[in-house]
Design a protein around this motif. Structure first.
Motif, PDB file in Angstrom:
ATOM      1  N   LEU A 346       0.826  -1.211   0.000  1.00  0.00           N
ATOM      2  CA  LEU A 346       0.000   0.000   0.000  1.00  0.00           C
ATOM      3  C   LEU A 346       0.859   1.259   0.000  1.00  0.00           C
ATOM      4  O   LEU A 346       0.524   2.259  -0.631  1.00  0.00           O
ATOM      5  CB  LEU A 346      -0.921   0.005   1.222  1.00  0.00           C
ATOM      6  N   ARG A 355      -4.253   0.412  -5.221  1.00  0.00           N
ATOM      7  CA  ARG A 355      -4.667   0.173  -3.837  1.00  0.00           C
ATOM      8  C   ARG A 355      -5.853  -0.785  -3.772  1.00  0.00           C
ATOM      9  O   ARG A 355      -5.929  -1.631  -2.882  1.00  0.00           O
ATOM     10  CB  ARG A 355      -5.025   1.509  -3.166  1.00  0.00           C
ATOM     11  N   ASP A 356      -6.790  -0.647  -4.709  1.00  0.00           N
ATOM     12  CA  ASP A 356      -7.934  -1.568  -4.733  1.00  0.00           C
ATOM     13  C   ASP A 356      -7.475  -3.007  -4.898  1.00  0.00           C
ATOM     14  O   ASP A 356      -8.043  -3.929  -4.273  1.00  0.00           O
ATOM     15  CB  ASP A 356      -8.871  -1.191  -5.886  1.00  0.00           C
ATOM     16  N   TYR A 359      -6.190  -4.191  -1.553  1.00  0.00           N
ATOM     17  CA  TYR A 359      -7.296  -4.440  -0.623  1.00  0.00           C
ATOM     18  C   TYR A 359      -8.071  -5.692  -1.015  1.00  0.00           C
ATOM     19  O   TYR A 359      -8.529  -6.454  -0.155  1.00  0.00           O
ATOM     20  CB  TYR A 359      -8.246  -3.246  -0.606  1.00  0.00           C
ATOM     21  N   GLN A 362      -6.217  -8.752   0.154  1.00  0.00           N
ATOM     22  CA  GLN A 362      -6.377  -8.877   1.609  1.00  0.00           C
ATOM     23  C   GLN A 362      -7.784  -9.365   1.962  1.00  0.00           C
ATOM     24  O   GLN A 362      -7.948 -10.228   2.831  1.00  0.00           O
ATOM     25  CB  GLN A 362      -6.115  -7.523   2.285  1.00  0.00           C
ATOM     26  N   PHE A 378     -11.728  -4.731   4.683  1.00  0.00           N
ATOM     27  CA  PHE A 378     -10.938  -4.536   3.462  1.00  0.00           C
ATOM     28  C   PHE A 378     -11.835  -4.303   2.252  1.00  0.00           C
ATOM     29  O   PHE A 378     -11.526  -3.463   1.399  1.00  0.00           O
ATOM     30  CB  PHE A 378     -10.019  -5.728   3.224  1.00  0.00           C
ATOM     31  N   LYS A 381     -12.900  -0.763   1.591  1.00  0.00           N
ATOM     32  CA  LYS A 381     -11.933   0.203   1.062  1.00  0.00           C
ATOM     33  C   LYS A 381     -11.826   0.152  -0.452  1.00  0.00           C
ATOM     34  O   LYS A 381     -11.160   0.996  -1.056  1.00  0.00           O
ATOM     35  CB  LYS A 381     -10.559  -0.068   1.682  1.00  0.00           C
TER      36      LYS A 381
END
Length: 842
Positions: A346, A355-356, A359, A362, A378, A381
């Motif tokens: 990140l 970033r997506d 996430y 995760q 997660f 986000k």
């Protein structure tokens, strides 16, 4: 990482070269052994091997010729560590030099001196004398002093030194303690040590050892400053990149040279440069050299770098090749993601889509391990690569309501105020999920409401906090219907309070019998004052004391609007010794607030009238409420209403006072005679400006006294005669005689009559005396009149007028004869006074 020029080829870099003669005037070939330049490109140290021995030169960027460092004569310099924090253009400051015989020296050179200032032996390898092939130095501030961190490598070991003070102090401390070192198997003659420098601070290091590349992060923080010697192990996240991972065959080939960038190692292996990712340890690119222009003699010798420019160079005996680095961290997020190091991934993401993806990995990892709540955090986000509906269906499909609620809450945190519609819908859905969770907990545990530490109580607190946070975005009507349909009355009241629907809140508390809580709500500044009047009847019946205390502490109340509530309370029976709260409040309004409302005064008077003891009523009637004000009234109540009320309640003394106050003295005395003769006498005595009325009132009292006496006749007469004395002569015996019965004997009044006759006799004698005095006065007047007719006066002819100073007896026509006077001759009329003075009549 990519090359400058053709793909995967390193191009020769030939511009800007300038020759420096290191022969110092000596003939023949002078092969250069090593060259060291500081990071700023200002200072240069070079070692030259000649037939006459080893010589070390120093040159400055401004000089055209180098200078020999005589104090280093005979020493083969293999490594140099520059003090990057302190070095300046004019001075090298302290520099550490490593030699081929395992010694470390400190020297310093100033450009103006053109020679070394000093040379100090700092350290010498005694156990295993080897050449120092690499040196690096870093400094940090520690308690107003300087802490030095030094790393040095030999073909087999990496040594660490640290301490506070000067360099010789730091190294002297190792005379009585062990040196910290790392030893790896294998021996490599071209062992190298490199620091990666970012913003003038070393962040990580790499050691080209016999086994592999030993590397790690550097931490020069304050945690090492607590002890004098510090902690030599200032290396973190240590790792070893073995050489066999870099070769396709079974035999590991050792690199000839190494360079370090932020995320990569550049390894010179054979006639090419392999670029290896420092984190994933994967070869990402191989760079070949462009030798088209001229043949290579002996191959590429080594690699070096320019930390300030971010450039890397390779060199052979005839050429210098440049390798440029452009945005080497662009794919590091993917590297860290593949290694499941999500925080680092990140940190290196460049856009929301990257970033997506982090996430999502995760979230999917947590979802597959059935950690649904963590997965929800997660998923919340993610903004682009998965839709809201897709994520919610995942949790609905596995029946995870709690995780779905967590997802919605986290999604709310990530939305902005501009997404009003979406925020409202998600908040409403979360509300229903909360209510469903609460009901399920109640069904599972019958004792949940009593157990303060239960999950039920926790979710209730969490739900209320959610309502408080979302009160402005939740649809009011929808939320209240939800709360009501689930039977959550307490939360309905709580939400109504948040939305400032205080009427619902107060009504709920009254229904629960909690008057004090209801009053606390009503006392809030934001609550309309009309609610005080609306709920006053219920509250005073529920808790009269607290209600009245609340009223007394509320400054803007109109007591008149509280009269219905007070009358309802007063209509109920109360114990004799109980404090009448309404009377207390009305007294507060009348005496403390100086209320002038007739309704308030009438109500207080009516409550006084109903008390068994009329002392409070009488005090109230006698109080002058307008006292101290000009033309202030004595009372604000309705006297006619007060009279009717007192007559009804048989408060006769109060009625007497009211009659008297209304100037109805006859009625007051008549009523007082029914209560107390003394009271009637006091009322009769109040009239002072009307003598006839006063006598009439006293006659009423006298008649009552005579008629009420029940004793013997002579005793009654004596009391009547004694009563006459109290009137101060206003009444005579003849005034009260008609009140006695006709058969009363005159002997019974003998004394009184004689006394009265004596008074009359005295009055007659006084009148006679006055008449005689008047007669004598009249005779004297008559004599005076008769004598005046014979009086005369003699005036001298020279007598002057007392006013005009002309002669009285003036002859001539200067003065006309005044009309009404008879003049003797031509003289003007005049007056003559008994004292002898005279003046003209004019």
């Amino acid at each position: 990482m990519h090359c400058e020029g053709c793909a995967k080829k390193v191009k020769r870099f030939v511009k800007g070269f300038e020759d420096i003669d290191l022969s110092a005037g000596k003939g023949g070939e002078q092969p250069v052994h090593t060259v060291f330049v500081d990071p700023g490109g200002i200072h240069c140290i070079a070692t030259v091997l000649s037939s006459g021995g080893v010589e070390t030169y120093y040159t400055h960027a401004k000089w055209s010729k180098p200078r020999i460092l005589n104090k280093l004569k005979g020493l083969v310099v293999k490594a140099v560590a520059w003090n990057r924090q302190q070095i300046t253009e004019a001075s090298t400051r302290e520099v550490i030099i490593g030699t081929d015989n395992g010694q470390l020296y400190e020297i310093a050179v100033d450009e103006k001196d053109k020679k070394e200032k000093y040379i100090k032996l700092l350290f010498e390898l005694a156990e295993l004398p080897e050449a120092f092939t690499g040196l690096q130095m870093e400094t940090a501030s520690a308690s107003n002093a300087t802490r030095y961190y030094v790393m040095a490598v030999t073909p087999t070991r990496l040594y660490s030194f640290t301490g506070i003070g000067s360099l010789d102090t730091v190294f002297a401390s190792y005379s009585d303690r062990a040196v910290h070192f790392m030893e790896l198997p294998g021996e490599i003659p071209n062992s190298e040590l490199h620091f990666f420098i970012k913003q003038k601070r070393a962040e990580h290091f790499a050691w080209l050892s016999g086994t592999g590349i030993y590397h790690g992060d550097l931490n020069f923080g304050a945690q090492h400053s607590s002890s004098p010697n510090g902690d030599e192990n200032f290396v973190e996240n240590k790792a070893l990149l073995a050489y066999f991972k870099l070769n396709e065959g079974t035999e590991a080939i050792r690199p000839k040279s190494l360079a370090v960038s932020e995320f990569h190692f550049l390894l010179l292996i054979g006639d090419k440069v392999k670029v290896v990712n420092r984190i994933s340890e994967q070869i990402i690119e191989e760079l070949f050299f462009d030798h088209a222009s001229e043949p290579v003699s002996g191959g590429v010798i080594g690699l070096c770098s320019d930390a300030s420019a971010g450039l890397f160079y390779a060199y052979d005996q005839n050429s210098v090749f440049q390798v440029s680095v452009r945005d080497e961290g662009r794919d590091m997020w993917q590297v860290y993601l593949d290694m499941k190091e999500f925080a680092s991934a990140l940190a290196h993401c460049r856009d929301p889509l990257q970033r997506d993806q982090v996430y999502l990995v995760q979230a999917e990892t947590a979802f597959s391990s059935k950690d649904f709540v963590r997965a929800a955090s997660f998923f919340a986000k993610i903004n682009y690569i998965l839709s809201f509906e897709e994520i919610t269906l995942k949790f609905i499909g596995v029946g995870e309501q709690d995780a779905l609620r967590t997802f919605l809450l986290r999604k709310l945190d990530n939305l902005t105020k501009d997404d009003k519609c979406q925020v409202t819908m998600i908040s409403t859905w979360a509300t229903e999920l909360y209510l469903d969770k609460i009901n399920r907990l109640l069904l599972e545990d019958d004792t949940a409401t009593e157990n303060r530490t239960s999950e039920y109580q926790t979710i209730i607190r969490e739900f209320r906090a959610f309502l408080s946070d979302c009160k402005d975005v939740l649809d009011e009507a929808t939320t209240m219907r939800l709360l009501e349909s689930y039977g959550r009355v307490d939360e309905l009241v709580y939400f109504a309070g948040l939305k400032e629907h205080y009427e619902i809140v107060v009504h709920h508390y009254i229904k629960q019998g909690e008057a004090k809580k209801a009053l606390e709500v009503l006392q809030k500044p934001a609550v309309p004052i009309d609610l005080q009047y609306k709920f006053a009847p219920d509250l005073i019946m529920l808790d009269a004391y607290e209600t009245v205390e609340c009223w007394m502490n509320t400054s803007n109340l109109n007591p008149r609007r509280l009269i219905p509530a007070m009358m309802r309370y007063s209509s109920e029976p109360h114990a004799k010794n109980e404090t009448h709260e309404v009377i207390k409040y009305l007294e507060f309004c009348v005496h403390r607030l100086h209320n002038e409302d007739p309704g308030v005064h009438n109500l207080l008077l009516s409550l006084y009238a109903k008390q068994e003891d009329d002392s409070a009523l009488l005090r109230f009637l006698q109080c002058k409420f307008g006292k101290g004000r000009e033309n202030g009234p004595e009372f604000f109540y309705d006297p006619k209403y007060a009279l009717r009320l007192c007559l009804k309640e048989k408060r006769m003394r109060a009625c007497v006072h009211i009659y008297s106050m209304m100037s109805m003295h006859e009625e007051a005395v008549a009523l007082a005679l029914q209560v107390d003769t003394e009271l009637a006498m006091a009322e009769a005595d109040k009239v002072e400006d009307d003598e006839d009325l006063r006598k009439k009132l006293w006659l009423m009292v006298a008649k009552h006294v005579i008629e009420q006496e029940k004793g013997a006749k002579r005793e009654n007469i004596r009391k009547a005669i004694a009563f006459l004395k109290e009137t101060d002569g206003l009444l005579k015996i003849e005034d009260i005689l008609p009140f006695f019965p006709d058969f009363a004997l005159i002997d019974d009044f003998k004394e009184a009559i004689c006394s009265s006759l004596e008074d009359y006799n005295k009055q007659i004698e006084q009148l006679k005396q006055e008449m005689n005095d008047a007669t004598r006065g009249a005779d004297n007047i008559r004599k005076d009149i008769s004598a005046l007719t014979q009086r005369y006066a003699i005036i001298d002819r020279e007598e002057e007028c007392g006013v005009c100073r002309r002669k009285i007896l003036t002859v001539g026509g200067a003065h006309r004869v005044v009309r009404g006077y008879t003049s003797v001759g031509p003289m003007a009329p005049f007056y003559v006074f008994p004292c002898g003075h005279a003046s003209h009549a004019q």
